[in-house]
Design a protein around this motif. Structure first.
Motif, PDB file in Angstrom:
ATOM      1  N   GLN A 199       0.842  -1.177   0.000  1.00 36.06           N
ATOM      2  CA  GLN A 199       0.000   0.000   0.000  1.00 36.06           C
ATOM      3  C   GLN A 199       0.886   1.239   0.000  1.00 36.06           C
ATOM      4  O   GLN A 199       2.020   1.207   0.476  1.00 36.06           O
ATOM      5  CB  GLN A 199      -0.897   0.007   1.247  1.00 36.06           C
ATOM      6  CG  GLN A 199      -1.821  -1.202   1.342  1.00 36.06           C
ATOM      7  CD  GLN A 199      -2.605  -1.251   2.640  1.00 36.06           C
ATOM      8  OE1 GLN A 199      -2.515  -0.351   3.474  1.00 36.06           O
ATOM      9  NE2 GLN A 199      -3.403  -2.291   2.817  1.00 36.06           N
TER      10      GLN A 199
ATOM     11  N   TYR B 127       0.841   5.428   1.000  1.00 33.09           N
ATOM     12  CA  TYR B 127       0.180   6.485   1.742  1.00 33.09           C
ATOM     13  C   TYR B 127       0.917   7.796   1.513  1.00 33.09           C
ATOM     14  O   TYR B 127       2.123   7.819   1.290  1.00 33.09           O
ATOM     15  CB  TYR B 127       0.181   6.186   3.246  1.00 33.09           C
ATOM     16  CG  TYR B 127      -0.690   5.014   3.664  1.00 33.09           C
ATOM     17  CD1 TYR B 127      -0.242   3.713   3.486  1.00 33.09           C
ATOM     18  CD2 TYR B 127      -1.940   5.221   4.222  1.00 33.09           C
ATOM     19  CE1 TYR B 127      -1.036   2.634   3.856  1.00 33.09           C
ATOM     20  CE2 TYR B 127      -2.737   4.153   4.606  1.00 33.09           C
ATOM     21  CZ  TYR B 127      -2.276   2.868   4.417  1.00 33.09           C
ATOM     22  OH  TYR B 127      -3.063   1.804   4.786  1.00 33.09           O
TER      23      TYR B 127
ATOM     24  N   GLN C 109       1.454  11.643   3.359  1.00 25.49           N
ATOM     25  CA  GLN C 109       1.261  12.443   4.570  1.00 25.49           C
ATOM     26  C   GLN C 109       1.689  13.877   4.259  1.00 25.49           C
ATOM     27  O   GLN C 109       2.866  14.135   4.015  1.00 25.49           O
ATOM     28  CB  GLN C 109       2.077  11.876   5.739  1.00 25.49           C
ATOM     29  CG  GLN C 109       1.888  12.598   7.050  1.00 25.49           C
ATOM     30  CD  GLN C 109       2.680  11.949   8.177  1.00 25.49           C
ATOM     31  OE1 GLN C 109       3.665  11.259   7.952  1.00 25.49           O
ATOM     32  NE2 GLN C 109       2.251  12.165   9.415  1.00 25.49           N
TER      33      GLN C 109
ATOM     34  N   GLY D 229       0.190  16.666   8.836  1.00 26.42           N
ATOM     35  CA  GLY D 229      -1.030  15.871   8.719  1.00 26.42           C
ATOM     36  C   GLY D 229      -0.830  14.421   9.090  1.00 26.42           C
ATOM     37  O   GLY D 229       0.176  14.050   9.698  1.00 26.42           O
ATOM     38  N   HIS D 230      -1.802  13.618   8.704  1.00 29.63           N
ATOM     39  CA  HIS D 230      -1.727  12.197   8.995  1.00 29.63           C
ATOM     40  C   HIS D 230      -1.673  11.414   7.687  1.00 29.63           C
ATOM     41  O   HIS D 230      -2.059  11.931   6.631  1.00 29.63           O
ATOM     42  CB  HIS D 230      -2.942  11.750   9.819  1.00 29.63           C
ATOM     43  CG  HIS D 230      -4.259  12.003   9.154  1.00 29.63           C
ATOM     44  ND1 HIS D 230      -4.896  13.206   9.197  1.00 29.63           N
ATOM     45  CD2 HIS D 230      -5.040  11.197   8.405  1.00 29.63           C
ATOM     46  CE1 HIS D 230      -6.027  13.138   8.526  1.00 29.63           C
ATOM     47  NE2 HIS D 230      -6.135  11.936   8.027  1.00 29.63           N
ATOM     48  N   PRO D 231      -1.183  10.166   7.727  1.00 29.79           N
ATOM     49  CA  PRO D 231      -1.110   9.376   6.490  1.00 29.79           C
ATOM     50  C   PRO D 231      -2.499   9.138   5.906  1.00 29.79           C
ATOM     51  O   PRO D 231      -3.450   8.828   6.623  1.00 29.79           O
ATOM     52  CB  PRO D 231      -0.481   8.058   6.954  1.00 29.79           C
ATOM     53  CG  PRO D 231       0.250   8.405   8.207  1.00 29.79           C
ATOM     54  CD  PRO D 231      -0.580   9.464   8.865  1.00 29.79           C
TER      55      PRO D 231
ATOM     56  N   PHE E 274      -4.406   7.030   2.724  1.00 33.56           N
ATOM     57  CA  PHE E 274      -4.258   5.934   1.767  1.00 33.56           C
ATOM     58  C   PHE E 274      -4.341   6.447   0.330  1.00 33.56           C
ATOM     59  O   PHE E 274      -5.215   7.240  -0.026  1.00 33.56           O
ATOM     60  CB  PHE E 274      -5.361   4.912   2.016  1.00 33.56           C
ATOM     61  CG  PHE E 274      -5.420   3.795   1.020  1.00 33.56           C
ATOM     62  CD1 PHE E 274      -6.363   3.798   0.001  1.00 33.56           C
ATOM     63  CD2 PHE E 274      -4.533   2.742   1.093  1.00 33.56           C
ATOM     64  CE1 PHE E 274      -6.439   2.760  -0.915  1.00 33.56           C
ATOM     65  CE2 PHE E 274      -4.589   1.699   0.177  1.00 33.56           C
ATOM     66  CZ  PHE E 274      -5.541   1.711  -0.814  1.00 33.56           C
TER      67      PHE E 274
ATOM     68  N   GLN F 203      -3.480   0.492  -3.407  1.00 36.67           N
ATOM     69  CA  GLN F 203      -3.002  -0.817  -2.998  1.00 36.67           C
ATOM     70  C   GLN F 203      -2.710  -1.658  -4.242  1.00 36.67           C
ATOM     71  O   GLN F 203      -3.466  -1.641  -5.206  1.00 36.67           O
ATOM     72  CB  GLN F 203      -4.069  -1.516  -2.163  1.00 36.67           C
ATOM     73  CG  GLN F 203      -3.698  -2.923  -1.733  1.00 36.67           C
ATOM     74  CD  GLN F 203      -4.713  -3.481  -0.772  1.00 36.67           C
ATOM     75  OE1 GLN F 203      -4.508  -3.483   0.430  1.00 36.67           O
ATOM     76  NE2 GLN F 203      -5.811  -3.954  -1.305  1.00 36.67           N
TER      77      GLN F 203
ATOM     78  N   PHE G  26       4.789   7.142   1.954  1.00 37.79           N
ATOM     79  CA  PHE G  26       5.143   5.890   2.628  1.00 37.79           C
ATOM     80  C   PHE G  26       4.644   4.700   1.829  1.00 37.79           C
ATOM     81  O   PHE G  26       3.505   4.701   1.360  1.00 37.79           O
ATOM     82  CB  PHE G  26       4.484   5.793   4.010  1.00 37.79           C
ATOM     83  CG  PHE G  26       4.998   6.757   5.025  1.00 37.79           C
ATOM     84  CD1 PHE G  26       4.329   7.940   5.281  1.00 37.79           C
ATOM     85  CD2 PHE G  26       6.152   6.471   5.748  1.00 37.79           C
ATOM     86  CE1 PHE G  26       4.792   8.824   6.240  1.00 37.79           C
ATOM     87  CE2 PHE G  26       6.625   7.353   6.704  1.00 37.79           C
ATOM     88  CZ  PHE G  26       5.944   8.535   6.948  1.00 37.79           C
TER      89      PHE G  26
ATOM     90  N   PHE H  84       5.676  -0.534   7.608  1.00 36.06           N
ATOM     91  CA  PHE H  84       5.868   0.712   6.878  1.00 36.06           C
ATOM     92  C   PHE H  84       7.341   0.944   6.553  1.00 36.06           C
ATOM     93  O   PHE H  84       8.230   0.645   7.365  1.00 36.06           O
ATOM     94  CB  PHE H  84       5.352   1.895   7.703  1.00 36.06           C
ATOM     95  CG  PHE H  84       3.867   2.071   7.635  1.00 36.06           C
ATOM     96  CD1 PHE H  84       3.033   1.300   8.433  1.00 36.06           C
ATOM     97  CD2 PHE H  84       3.299   3.000   6.786  1.00 36.06           C
ATOM     98  CE1 PHE H  84       1.659   1.436   8.372  1.00 36.06           C
ATOM     99  CE2 PHE H  84       1.933   3.150   6.714  1.00 36.06           C
ATOM    100  CZ  PHE H  84       1.113   2.367   7.515  1.00 36.06           C
ATOM    101  N   GLY H  85       7.582   1.507   5.385  1.00 40.40           N
ATOM    102  CA  GLY H  85       8.902   2.009   5.064  1.00 40.40           C
ATOM    103  C   GLY H  85       9.139   3.315   5.816  1.00 40.40           C
ATOM    104  O   GLY H  85       8.241   3.863   6.443  1.00 40.40           O
ATOM    105  N   GLN H  86      10.380   3.810   5.714  1.00 39.10           N
ATOM    106  CA  GLN H  86      10.749   5.007   6.466  1.00 39.10           C
ATOM    107  C   GLN H  86      10.153   6.280   5.868  1.00 39.10           C
ATOM    108  O   GLN H  86      10.133   7.323   6.499  1.00 39.10           O
ATOM    109  CB  GLN H  86      12.273   5.154   6.544  1.00 39.10           C
ATOM    110  CG  GLN H  86      12.955   4.013   7.278  1.00 39.10           C
ATOM    111  CD  GLN H  86      13.383   2.920   6.311  1.00 39.10           C
ATOM    112  OE1 GLN H  86      12.777   2.718   5.250  1.00 39.10           O
ATOM    113  NE2 GLN H  86      14.424   2.212   6.662  1.00 39.10           N
ATOM    114  N   GLY H  87       9.687   6.182   4.634  1.00 38.32           N
ATOM    115  CA  GLY H  87       9.091   7.333   3.977  1.00 38.32           C
ATOM    116  C   GLY H  87      10.087   8.133   3.154  1.00 38.32           C
ATOM    117  O   GLY H  87      11.290   8.159   3.449  1.00 38.32           O
TER     118      GLY H  87
END
Lengths: 114, 110
Positions: free
Chosen positions: B33, B35, B37, B41-43, B45, B48, B88, B100-103
């Motif tokens: 998936q 995401y 951010q 803010g927040h992640p 979606f 997928q 992410f 999750f990856g580190q982004g």
């Protein structure tokens, strides 16, 4: 629908103090999660719940406890806060936690431990 | 343990340039998936991918899932200032957990 909400939005604690973060969702989701986000480390899973009355450990559970007494609420507790727990905490929920599910995140709680 | 590595950590581009972020897993993923951010803010979606070799597009964004289901990429064509944020990837591993990856934080200069 409010989606996923978190309280409080900000909090400053002294080392050794305790607090509870509240997450609420109104989407009738079965699965709920608590993550912490630190610079350069992405999102790390603290604890999660696959349904009312159940909890399980994630990747970084030490120093935290959780409870899921009601389906719509997931509480994250810090019994004795430490500076290493300074972070942004995100709650998320998903319908069933199945392979095709996506996670819906709350707005986050920024916690500073002095 | 199971890890999802994401590179680069940061990317600064001029508006109009392209951008790509890569995600690699140490194990085979059930799905991946993505995401986004926004700052403060927040992640949220984005998409997928489930099938081996899958490619999906959302306007200027192209998402790919590798043949071995161990890597993925997100490519943005002709970036705009609205693309700013951290992207992410998150891989679903066989234990049912999302790692999750580190982004990758994208900055776009107007």
């Amino acid at each position: 629908n409010a989606g996923v909400t978190q309280t409080p939005k900000f909090r400053v604690l002294k080392t050794g103090q305790s607090m509870t973060l509240l997450c609420a969702q109104d989407m009738n989701h079965e699965y709920m999660y608590w993550y912490r986000q630190d610079p350069g480390m992405g999102l790390r899973l603290i604890h999660y719940s696959v349904g009312e009355g159940t909890t399980a450990k994630g990747e970084v559970p030490d120093g935290y406890n959780v409870s899921r007494l009601k389906k719509q609420n997931f509480l994250l507790g810090l019994e004795s806060a430490a500076p290493s727990q300074t972070s942004v905490y995100f709650c998320a929920s998903s319908y069933l936690g199945q392979i095709t599910d996506t996670q819906y995140f709350g707005p986050g709680t920024r916690l500073t431990v002095l | 343990g199971q890890q999802v590595m994401q590179i680069p950590q940061y990317q600064h581009v001029q508006e109009g340039e392209d951008f790509t972020t890569y995600c690699n897993s140490s194990t085979t993923l059930s799905n991946i998936q993505w995401y986004k951010q926004r700052p403060g803010g927040h992640p949220v979606f984005l998409i997928q991918l489930v099938k081996s070799g899958e490619v999906k597009k959302q306007k200027r964004l192209t998402f790919q899932f590798g043949e071995a289901k161990k890597n993925s990429s997100l490519h943005i064509t002709a970036t705009q200032t609205t693309d700013v944020g951290t992207y992410f990837c998150a891989g679903l591993v066989n234990t049912g957990k999302l790692i999750f990856g580190q982004g990758t934080t994208l900055q776009v200069k107007p």
